[in-house]
Design a protein around this motif. Structure first.
Motif, PDB file in Angstrom:
ATOM      1  N   GLU A   1      -8.531   2.155   8.446  1.00  0.00           N
ATOM      2  CA  GLU A   1      -7.362   1.301   8.213  1.00  0.00           C
ATOM      3  C   GLU A   1      -7.785  -0.121   7.895  1.00  0.00           C
ATOM      4  O   GLU A   1      -7.228  -0.774   7.010  1.00  0.00           O
TER       5      GLU A   1
ATOM      6  N   HIS B   1      -8.966  -0.266   4.438  1.00  0.00           N
ATOM      7  CA  HIS B   1      -7.825  -0.186   3.508  1.00  0.00           C
ATOM      8  C   HIS B   1      -7.070  -1.514   3.459  1.00  0.00           C
ATOM      9  O   HIS B   1      -6.658  -1.962   2.397  1.00  0.00           O
ATOM     10  N   ARG B   2      -6.915  -2.114   4.644  1.00  0.00           N
ATOM     11  CA  ARG B   2      -6.200  -3.402   4.698  1.00  0.00           C
ATOM     12  C   ARG B   2      -6.894  -4.425   3.799  1.00  0.00           C
ATOM     13  O   ARG B   2      -6.251  -5.195   3.092  1.00  0.00           O
TER      14      ARG B   2
ATOM     15  N   CYS C   1      -8.241  -3.976   1.107  1.00  0.00           N
ATOM     16  CA  CYS C   1      -7.999  -3.718  -0.329  1.00  0.00           C
ATOM     17  C   CYS C   1      -6.673  -4.316  -0.790  1.00  0.00           C
ATOM     18  O   CYS C   1      -6.440  -4.466  -1.997  1.00  0.00           O
TER      19      CYS C   1
ATOM     20  N   ARG D   1     -11.146   6.313  -3.376  1.00  0.00           N
ATOM     21  CA  ARG D   1     -10.045   6.255  -2.404  1.00  0.00           C
ATOM     22  C   ARG D   1      -8.765   6.743  -3.061  1.00  0.00           C
ATOM     23  O   ARG D   1      -8.510   6.476  -4.237  1.00  0.00           O
TER      24      ARG D   1
ATOM     25  N   VAL E   1      -5.048   6.618  -4.022  1.00  0.00           N
ATOM     26  CA  VAL E   1      -4.026   5.577  -4.229  1.00  0.00           C
ATOM     27  C   VAL E   1      -2.740   6.266  -4.663  1.00  0.00           C
ATOM     28  O   VAL E   1      -2.759   7.078  -5.584  1.00  0.00           O
TER      29      VAL E   1
ATOM     30  N   ILE F   1      -2.986  -3.226  -5.311  1.00  0.00           N
ATOM     31  CA  ILE F   1      -2.817  -2.537  -4.023  1.00  0.00           C
ATOM     32  C   ILE F   1      -1.819  -3.329  -3.182  1.00  0.00           C
ATOM     33  O   ILE F   1      -1.998  -4.521  -2.934  1.00  0.00           O
TER      34      ILE F   1
ATOM     35  N   PHE G   1      -0.983   0.337   2.658  1.00  0.00           N
ATOM     36  CA  PHE G   1      -1.996   1.348   3.012  1.00  0.00           C
ATOM     37  C   PHE G   1      -1.554   2.152   4.232  1.00  0.00           C
ATOM     38  O   PHE G   1      -0.657   1.741   4.967  1.00  0.00           O
TER      39      PHE G   1
ATOM     40  N   LEU H   1      -4.171   4.427   0.001  1.00  0.00           N
ATOM     41  CA  LEU H   1      -3.662   3.105  -0.374  1.00  0.00           C
ATOM     42  C   LEU H   1      -2.360   3.312  -1.134  1.00  0.00           C
ATOM     43  O   LEU H   1      -2.148   4.365  -1.730  1.00  0.00           O
TER      44      LEU H   1
END
Ligand code: 5AD
Ligand code: SF4
Length: 467
Positions: free
Chosen positions: A402, A405-406, A408, A435, A437, A454, A457, A462
């Motif tokens: 996570e 992802h954050r 991104c 990843r 999306v 992006i 997430f 994402l």
């Protein structure tokens, strides 16, 4: 380990195709249907596309309905007990289809079909199964089907020997954007928990010219992502005379003109290294992603697993790949509860995971595989204890994923749109590191590259917006 390469002569494959043509006549006047059910890994997906290719040559259309199928093939996986139990459940359910029409052919192939105790169980307890053949017998599937039909008998062909290489098999691909391209088969590593070296046999590589030819055809046909497959791609070419290696293969595929992404899996840490990392960095098409199974962070357990690296060696390798390919996405496999793994060993695994901070992780509870060395080891810890470790690992990894992802969010990534999500009006796409999306858009965008901002997430994916 030096083994003799067994290549199936082109004339043999031609003979199989001639059998297909004969079988096609047999069904003249009606359109026979076939179903191929796939369990397990991408190698199996790859094999299933070859089975469908042969079936199409025999004149079969494909169906997902077992009560409509004239031939049902179950392509099985033996890597963990869970997969095996699902296969047996599936086979049990197929008795109804067989009863409804006894002329229906039920075939079982894949890794389970190579195990003597499974073959025996099917012989005795799954009497509606007409044909069993191992992964190395796939190239002669038409001949095996023909024997079942002509002789009206059950056929068992688990296979013997060290494994072969067969080129020129027909193939029906199930996707229009992403393609599998198997570069080698088998495994020589004999990790003590793993059944694969016994079912998929010795490592053997396809010739570079065959692989390049297939890659060129895929690009010409409009495929946008090619995933090179092998149990241990870093050993690619060791059985070939001309010094072919995986890094060179990457460079050569990279040089094929066209807009496409190149991925590969799986790499064994013991022989992933500099040359490969340089080829990845210098490649314009190779995805910045390395799947590098760690399995355990405890040196004691790694030794018992016969992995041939230790935690320090693994960490040094991660430093090297990160230095060589700065934006690399790293993923891994972990086995929890290997026989004798203590809490202290497990803590060592957590320590390595906290240090590396993988982008994603595939976690498995150890599954005892008959015939492997680890199956003989004392295994004093209970399922509950192993489950507790597993849950903890998942929790830690989810938090790391996570966080990655954050980081991104707000970035613009070049993604390949590869399909439709289950959610209406949502498409799935892959970031440069692979990843997932999710983004809103119409199906006409599938197969296109696009820039996506992006915007959000979850643990697994994402969310983005097309620019
Ligand atoms: N039990 C649990 N996991 C296993 N794997 C392979 N064999 C076993 C087993 N007996 C896992 C490893 C490997 C992945 C494909 O499956 O982590 O990397
Ligand atoms: Fe199994 Fe190890 Fe070979 Fe991977 S490298 S297939 S885990 S024996």
């Amino acid at each position: 380990m030096r083994i003799k390469r067994t290549e199936i002569p082109a004339a043999e494959i031609a003979r199989q195709l001639a059998i297909c043509a004969d079988l096609r006549q047999r069904f003249e006047g009606r359109a026979p249907l076939a179903m191929v059910d796939t369990f397990g890994c991408q190698q199996n997906e790859d094999d299933s596309e070859k089975l469908r290719g042969y079936l199409a040559e025999m004149g079969f259309g494909m169906t997902a309905d077992e009560f409509a199928a004239d031939v049902i093939v179950v392509n099985t996986c033996a890597v963990r007990e869970h997969a095996e139990l699902r296969v047996f459940g599936r086979l049990g359910a197929l008795t109804h289809a067989k009863k409804e029409d006894p002329r229906r052919i039920v075939a079982v192939c894949g890794c389970m079909a190579r195990q003597a105790h499974v073959v025996e169980k099917i012989k005795q307890s799954f009497r509606h199964v007409d044909l069993v053949f191992g992964p190395d017998e796939l190239w002669r599937f038409p001949e095996l089907i023909d024997t079942v039909l002509a002789k009206q008998t059950r056929v068992f062909a688990p296979g013997g020997g060290d494994g072969c290489v067969a080129e020129g098999l027909p193939r029906l691909r199930s996707d229009k954007v992403r393609a599998w391209l198997s570069v080698m088969n088998g495994c020589n590593n004999f990790c003590t928990y793993c059944i694969v070296p016994y079912t998929r046999l010795r490592e053997r590589s396809r010739r570079p010219e065959d692989i390049l030819g297939e890659a060129r055809r895929l690009v010409a046909a409009g495929y946008k992502e090619i995933t090179l497959l092998g149990q241990n791609v870093n050993s690619y070419g060791r059985d070939l005379e001309n010094g072919a290696g995986f890094a060179r293969l990457i460079r050569e595929i990279d040089a094929i003109p066209g807009e496409f992404i190149l991925r590969f899996m799986t790499s064994h840490p013991k022989d992933a290294g500099g040359e490969l990392f340089t080829a990845m960095r210098e490649s314009g098409k190779c995805e910045r992603h390395l799947h590098l199974p760690l399995q355990s962070g405890s040196d004691r357990i790694l030794r018992a697993m016969n992995r041939r690296y230790d935690a320090a060696g693994y960490l040094a390798l991660v430093d090297r790949v990160r230095a060589a390919v700065p934006d690399i996405v790293l993923t891994t496999d972990i086995i929890v509860g290997f026989p004798g793994e203590t809490d202290a060993d497990f803590e060592e695994t957590l320590r390595v995971i906290e240090k590396v901070r993988f982008d994603a992780m595939f976690t498995f509870i150890y599954s005892r595989r008959a015939g492997t060395p680890a199956a003989e080891l004392p295994d004093p810890f209970t399922r509950e204890e192993k489950q507790r470790r597993f849950d903890r690992l998942l929790e830690i990894q989810n938090a790391i994923s996570e966080e990655k992802h954050r980081a991104c969010v707000g970035r613009t990534l070049r993604v390949l749109i590869d399909g439709e999500d289950r959610e209406q009006g949502v498409l799935t796409a892959r970031s440069p590191g692979g990843r997932l999306v999710r983004l809103a858009g119409g199906a006409e965008l599938i197969g296109r590259f696009a820039d996506a901002e992006i915007t959000g997430f979850s643990t697994w994916a994402l969310r983005g917006r097309l620019i």
